[in-house]
Enzyme design. Sequence first.
Site, PDB file in Angstrom:
ATOM      1  N   LYS A  90       1.180   7.833  -0.395  1.00  0.00           N
ATOM      2  CA  LYS A  90       0.571   6.193   0.773  1.00  0.00           C
ATOM      3  C   LYS A  90       1.396   5.334  -0.287  1.00  0.00           C
ATOM      4  CE  LYS A  90      -3.411   7.669   2.798  1.00  0.00           C
ATOM      5  NZ  LYS A  90      -3.465   9.667   2.456  1.00  0.00           N
ATOM      6  N   GLU A 112      -8.471  -0.806   4.718  1.00  0.00           N
ATOM      7  CA  GLU A 112      -9.347   0.193   4.771  1.00  0.00           C
ATOM      8  C   GLU A 112      -9.127   0.752   4.579  1.00  0.00           C
ATOM      9  OE1 GLU A 112      -6.912  -0.807   6.820  1.00  0.00           O
ATOM     10  OE2 GLU A 112      -6.453   2.081   6.799  1.00  0.00           O
ATOM     11  N   SER A 380       2.205  16.453  -0.165  1.00  0.00           N
ATOM     12  CA  SER A 380       2.014  14.787   0.051  1.00  0.00           C
ATOM     13  C   SER A 380       1.406  13.820  -0.649  1.00  0.00           C
ATOM     14  CB  SER A 380       1.377  15.084   1.356  1.00  0.00           C
ATOM     15  OG  SER A 380      -0.068  15.472   1.670  1.00  0.00           O
TER      16      SER A 380
HETATM   17  C1  LIG Z   1      -4.315   9.946   2.838  1.00  0.00           C
HETATM   18  C2  LIG Z   1      -3.339  11.299   2.911  1.00  0.00           C
HETATM   19  C3  LIG Z   1      -3.172  12.320   3.435  1.00  0.00           C
HETATM   20  C4  LIG Z   1      -3.301  12.197   5.555  1.00  0.00           C
HETATM   21  O1  LIG Z   1      -2.389  10.535   6.195  1.00  0.00           O
HETATM   22  P1  LIG Z   1      -0.656  10.686   7.008  1.00  0.00           P
HETATM   23  O2  LIG Z   1      -0.702   9.688   7.460  1.00  0.00           O
HETATM   24  O3  LIG Z   1      -1.668  11.865   7.816  1.00  0.00           O
HETATM   25  O4  LIG Z   1      -0.103  11.489   5.995  1.00  0.00           O
HETATM   26  C5  LIG Z   1      -2.137  13.484   3.469  1.00  0.00           C
HETATM   27  N1  LIG Z   1      -2.130  13.698   1.919  1.00  0.00           N
HETATM   28  C6  LIG Z   1      -2.770  13.154   1.241  1.00  0.00           C
HETATM   29  C7  LIG Z   1      -2.514  13.551  -0.538  1.00  0.00           C
HETATM   30  C8  LIG Z   1      -3.071  11.664   1.621  1.00  0.00           C
HETATM   31  O5  LIG Z   1      -3.507  11.128   0.517  1.00  0.00           O
END
Ligand SMILES: *Cc1c(COP(=O)(O)O)cnc(C)c1O
Length: 400
Positions: A90, A112, A380
């Site tokens: 993010k 948000e 992610s």
């Molecule tokens: C917020 C988040 C997601 C989901 O958000 P996307 O916009 O679909 O990427 C996925 N993995 C992590 C670690 C997150 O913090």
Amino acid sequence: MQTLPDAHGYFGPYGGMFVPETLMTPLRDLAEEYERARVDPQFQADLAALLGDFAGRPTKLYFAERLTAKLGGAKIYLKREDLLHTGAHKINNALGQILLAQRMGKRRIIAETGAGQHGVATATAAARFGCECIVYMGAVDMKRQALNVARMKFLGAKVVPVTAGAATLKEAINEAMRDWVTNVRDTFYILGSALGSHPYPMMVRDFHRVIGVEARKQMLEREGRLPDLLVACVGGGSNAIGLFHPFLEDEDVKMVGVEAGGEGTLEGQKHAARFFGGKLGVLQGTKTFLLADDDGQILITHSVSAGLDYAAVGPEHSNLRDVGRADYVYATDDEALAAFHELSRTEGIIPALETAHAVAHAMRIAPTMGKDEIILVNLSGRGDKDVQQVAEMEHVPLKR
Ligand SMILES: *Cc1c(COP(=O)(O)O)cnc(C)c1O
């Protein structure tokens, strides 16, 4: 495909600008400024420097050797977005948008947040630039994610509880949009996923494309060829589209997005798998697949991972699915939890519960693929934020 969205923000039939009249001008201004920034070498250089020195890019491409051996099929590589500052992808987007806010002379930042991860990334970016920061968060989420609320406060942000409706992410977005309408002159809204009105889905995607650009190069260096399959979890869809987009023209590279199957899509509505049981509709600025009842009322979703727990999916994913370029599946809460433990024990990497959904699908599919094939999983985020939740669910004592 690279040129989407069109001038009105459409990816095929999805996307667009479904907002109150008062937001049309600020959104058009934002789209115009972004178009200038995107081709401005100084903007791109500033962003690259921040991503490198502050966020920790490039992230590693890591061969999950033990997991691969255990599953006995395709080679599994992990793109380590979990190693970034603040613990997830993010920050790529938060830094891109705050640079844009500086360009536009807007020093009041709003955002948000659901799980708090985007709130933390935004509060971090705002602190780095000395901006005022207000984060809207559902009162229920604030209770569930107390650690992230504390982090945002330490970073100097004001966290505003939202008590309307289910008091979770959807209501927090409504409040942020209301604030933006009122204070648009000096306020920049940093939106957290590839969602909302044009130009956000495109802009957020572009700020995360660095994931796929790096991974593509790293894979070529490491294996001398591209992966056979990309796997990423899909909440709003930002980490997935960031990985997928630079590979769209590579016809031999398949891609799979993994939604939150919650308690399973067949046993009622306790899930967030928009492509399974969802329908076309409009929510918070964009036309896309979403979970709603027959009267069009948005349903309350469920996932063990707060970051995948949202009723709508990013419009570009709806289009990629329509045109057959990407496939979408889901992993249940139980499958994600099993993957969370498997990756932790086998590779020494505790993934976020969101990320564990992608790992779960890779674990399902790797044994069905050949040993000469390659899966690239977008890792992610890291699981530190989820340790307490999993410990409580599994009755692991946290105090003596
Ligand atoms: C917020 C988040 C997601 C989901 O958000 P996307 O916009 O679909 O990427 C996925 N993995 C992590 C670690 C997150 O913090």
